[in-house]
Design an enzyme around this catalytic site. Structure first.
Site, PDB file in Angstrom:
ATOM      1  N   GLY A  55      31.081  39.701  43.923  1.00 42.39           N
ATOM      2  CA  GLY A  55      29.729  39.252  43.617  1.00 42.39           C
ATOM      3  C   GLY A  55      28.873  40.464  43.305  1.00 42.39           C
ATOM      4  O   GLY A  55      29.259  41.585  43.608  1.00 42.39           O
ATOM      5  N   CYS A  82      36.656  42.567  46.850  1.00 42.74           N
ATOM      6  CA  CYS A  82      35.465  43.304  46.416  1.00 42.74           C
ATOM      7  C   CYS A  82      34.264  42.957  47.314  1.00 42.74           C
ATOM      8  O   CYS A  82      34.272  43.290  48.485  1.00 42.74           O
ATOM      9  CB  CYS A  82      35.192  43.056  44.936  1.00 42.74           C
ATOM     10  N   TYR A  83      33.252  42.249  46.796  1.00 38.31           N
ATOM     11  CA  TYR A  83      32.111  41.870  47.657  1.00 38.31           C
ATOM     12  C   TYR A  83      32.608  41.114  48.883  1.00 38.31           C
ATOM     13  O   TYR A  83      32.120  41.316  49.995  1.00 38.31           O
ATOM     14  CB  TYR A  83      31.136  40.998  46.866  1.00 38.31           C
ATOM     15  N   HIS A 170      40.085  44.236  42.165  1.00 40.41           N
ATOM     16  CA  HIS A 170      40.203  42.843  41.711  1.00 40.41           C
ATOM     17  C   HIS A 170      41.649  42.516  41.336  1.00 40.41           C
ATOM     18  O   HIS A 170      42.060  42.777  40.204  1.00 40.41           O
ATOM     19  CB  HIS A 170      39.288  42.608  40.495  1.00 40.41           C
ATOM     20  N   GLU A 172      42.807  39.736  40.700  1.00 40.91           N
ATOM     21  CA  GLU A 172      42.857  38.565  39.809  1.00 40.91           C
ATOM     22  C   GLU A 172      42.821  38.927  38.326  1.00 40.91           C
ATOM     23  O   GLU A 172      43.189  38.120  37.485  1.00 40.91           O
ATOM     24  CB  GLU A 172      41.716  37.590  40.145  1.00 40.91           C
ATOM     25  N   ASP A 228      42.094  17.784  25.580  1.00 42.76           N
ATOM     26  CA  ASP A 228      41.657  17.167  26.834  1.00 42.76           C
ATOM     27  C   ASP A 228      41.622  15.635  26.740  1.00 42.76           C
ATOM     28  O   ASP A 228      42.168  14.945  27.609  1.00 42.76           O
ATOM     29  CB  ASP A 228      40.267  17.688  27.244  1.00 42.76           C
ATOM     30  N   LYS A 371      42.770  24.640  31.650  1.00 41.13           N
ATOM     31  CA  LYS A 371      43.295  24.284  30.326  1.00 41.13           C
ATOM     32  C   LYS A 371      44.826  24.392  30.242  1.00 41.13           C
ATOM     33  O   LYS A 371      45.491  23.515  29.712  1.00 41.13           O
ATOM     34  CB  LYS A 371      42.666  25.203  29.272  1.00 41.13           C
TER      35      LYS A 371
END
Ligand code: XMP
Length: 515
Positions: A55, A82-83, A170, A172, A228, A371
């Protein structure tokens, strides 16, 4: 089947959706909640693990997002990123302050604790993505430091007894070379998730849930032929068959033969059991768009006309019980979780909800999926690959790829040019590497010569971009011989065109579409 759940608590970082995606890539189901979510709600969901995201704030400042200490005492493993890592230390009695050296970008992380569960199978020196101005100067009691960098004494720390793990970088983002491994070590190794969240189970469970919810009611779905709505139609059809009616509006602004393709898959001769209504509204759209040149005005007309036609069709059908929508998880997250991430854009599905359709409730069978998961579900349901892996196509269709006034003649030109372009890109084997590519029709006519004749025809613009998120994009580097072939075919085969341009503009400053 009750699925295993990992909860991602959102502190407003830009990579939060990525955290959830990476966890799902480990075949573990995961949902994102705001840091404002009550702890009782978190407890009631009985997660196997909790991940706190990054964040933009400083956790030691008064109004910064925080969470109750109790979260770390539930006996549920927690990973702070992180945060989230800094907050964990701050709340538990460690020290976080402004870093003497800010770290940003790819950074070498040195693993100090080789047998840490987080670093199992990870190299001792590993490249990670750092982005922080605060740092953990002192870990909280009970924690040991498990990794550091040249400028950051605490790149990772853990208190294994309490099941608490902190990572300053991070994992991710893909720039962290072994990040997915570290997240998988947390969710599978530490949290003990089985990793059995699979598409076949999702499809089966969702079909059952739809049947329970719908009973013998009737469902109406606006089918665009996009990924979708197609997957939503497939799921609903498998669940409730003819209780589902799909309305497909062919607005005459689709790509070449696209209307027939959609009808081929979902129409009476297709493989799905449902009621399919195709509305051929081409002429109606061309009439409405005659003389209109302003891009926003065109978009508005196309959108409003769609709602109107859909309402007219719904009226013929009579009252239905449910209106189905192809909302997917990023739509849900982007409309705001009530937390720091805020509203990035208004919900595009809800924004377009018809006002005059009589229904009791909304049904959104894909609202938990990203997705790539929607695509997997589509394949699982037997929807053809060309539909499942279709490139993004905007709602207003070719209407925003024809600069200026839209006419039937121009639609035909852009359809034919675009079909040639797509064919040649696929022939050159480039279609998997380019995220979006299409032909557009400029509003420019110029003089040329064809045979011995003077021509005064339109110029076609070719667009091709590589992008990860469609928010920024680069023009794709297409080999010259491919471009040359496309140019030559378009000039020779498409009447009304005498020039072809390739658009080199990145986004920003350009957008991907032309209007
Ligand atoms: P731009 O042109 O804004 O496009 O760079 C970014 C991505 O969004 C798609 N796009 C749309 N999709 N309705 C949609 O469903 C729209 O009105 C719309 N406008 C742009 C575009 O194709 C690209 O993938």
């Amino acid at each position: 089947m009750k699925k295993e759940l990992v909860i991602v608590i959102d502190f407003g970082g830009q990579y939060n959706q990525l955290v959830a995606r990476r966890v799902r890539e480990c075949n573990v189901y995961c949902e994102i909640y705001s840091y404002k979510t009550d702890i009782e709600k978190i407890k009631a969901m009985n997660p196997k693990g909790i991940i706190l995201t990054g964040g933009p704030n400083s956790c030691y400042e008064a109004d910064s997002p925080t969470y109750k200490k109790e979260l770390f005492e539930l006996g549920i493993p927690v990973l702070g990123l992180c945060y989230g890592a800094q907050l964990m230390m701050h709340v538990l009695g460690g020290k976080v302050e402004s870093a003497p050296v800010r770290e940003y970008g790819k950074t070498e992380v040195l693993v100090d604790k080789k047998d840490s569960k987080i670093f199992e199978g990870v190299s001792e020196k590993t490249i990670c993505w750092m982005s922080h101005f605060d740092y953990i100067s002192q870990v909280a009691p009970g924690f040991e430091i498990t990794a550091h960098t040249a400028d950051c004494p605490v790149a990772a720390a853990e208190n294994t007894e309490a099941g608490l793990y902190a990572i300053q970088y991070h994992p991710e983002v893909l720039h962290t070379a072994e990040g997915t491994k570290m997240l998988s070590n947390f969710v599978l190794g530490v949290c003990g998730c089985a990793g059995d969240w699979k598409m076949d189970a999702f499809v089966e469970n969702t079909i059952r849930e739809i049947r329970e919810k719908v009973g013998d009611g009737r469902v109406l779905l606006a089918l665009s032929g996009g990924v979708d709505s197609s997957v939503a139609a497939g799921l609903l059809s498998r669940a409730i068959g003819k209780q589902l009616t799909c309305v497909f509006v062919d607005h005459g602004l689709l790509r070449k033969d696209e209307g027939d393709e959609v009808e081929g898959v979902f129409g009476p001769n297709g493989q799905f059991d449902l009621n399919f209504i195709r509305v051929n509204a081409q002429q109606r759209y061309y009439d409405k768009l005659a003389g209109v040149t302003e891009p926003e005005a065109k978009r508005k007309i196309i959108g409003e006309e769609f709602i109107r036609i859909f309402e007219e069709e719904a009226k013929k059908i009579g009252a239905v019980d449910f209106l189905a929508q192809g909302t997917i998880y990023p739509d849900v997250v982007e409309s705001g979780l009530g937390g720091e991430s805020g509203v990035i854009k208004s919900h595009h599905n809800v924004g377009g909800l018809p006002e005059h359709v009589d229904f009791k409730d909304i049904i959104e069978p894909l609202r938990d999926l990203f997705k790539d998961e929607v695509r997997k579900a589509g394949l699982e349901l037997g929807i053809p690959e060309r539909l499942v892996f279709r490139q993004p196509f905007p709602g207003p269709g070719l209407g925003i790829r024809i600069i200026g006034e839209v006419t039937e003649e121009k639609v035909k030109i852009v359809q034919d040019a675009d079909a040639i372009y797509r064919e040649e890109i696929a022939n050159a084997g480039l279609d998997k590497n380019i995220n979006q590519y299409f032909a557009a029709l400029t509003n420019m006519r110029s003089v040329g010569v064809m045979g011995d004749e003077r021509t005064y025809d339109y110029a076609v613009a070719l667009r091709a971009v590589t992008t990860v998120d469609f928010m920024t994009a680069e023009a794709a580097e297409i080999p010259y011989d491919v471009l040359n072939k496309v140019m030559s075919r378009i000039i020779n085969e498409v009447k009304g065109v005498n020039r072809v341009f390739y658009d080199l503009t990145s986004k920003p400053p350009g957008t991907i579409e032309f209007e």
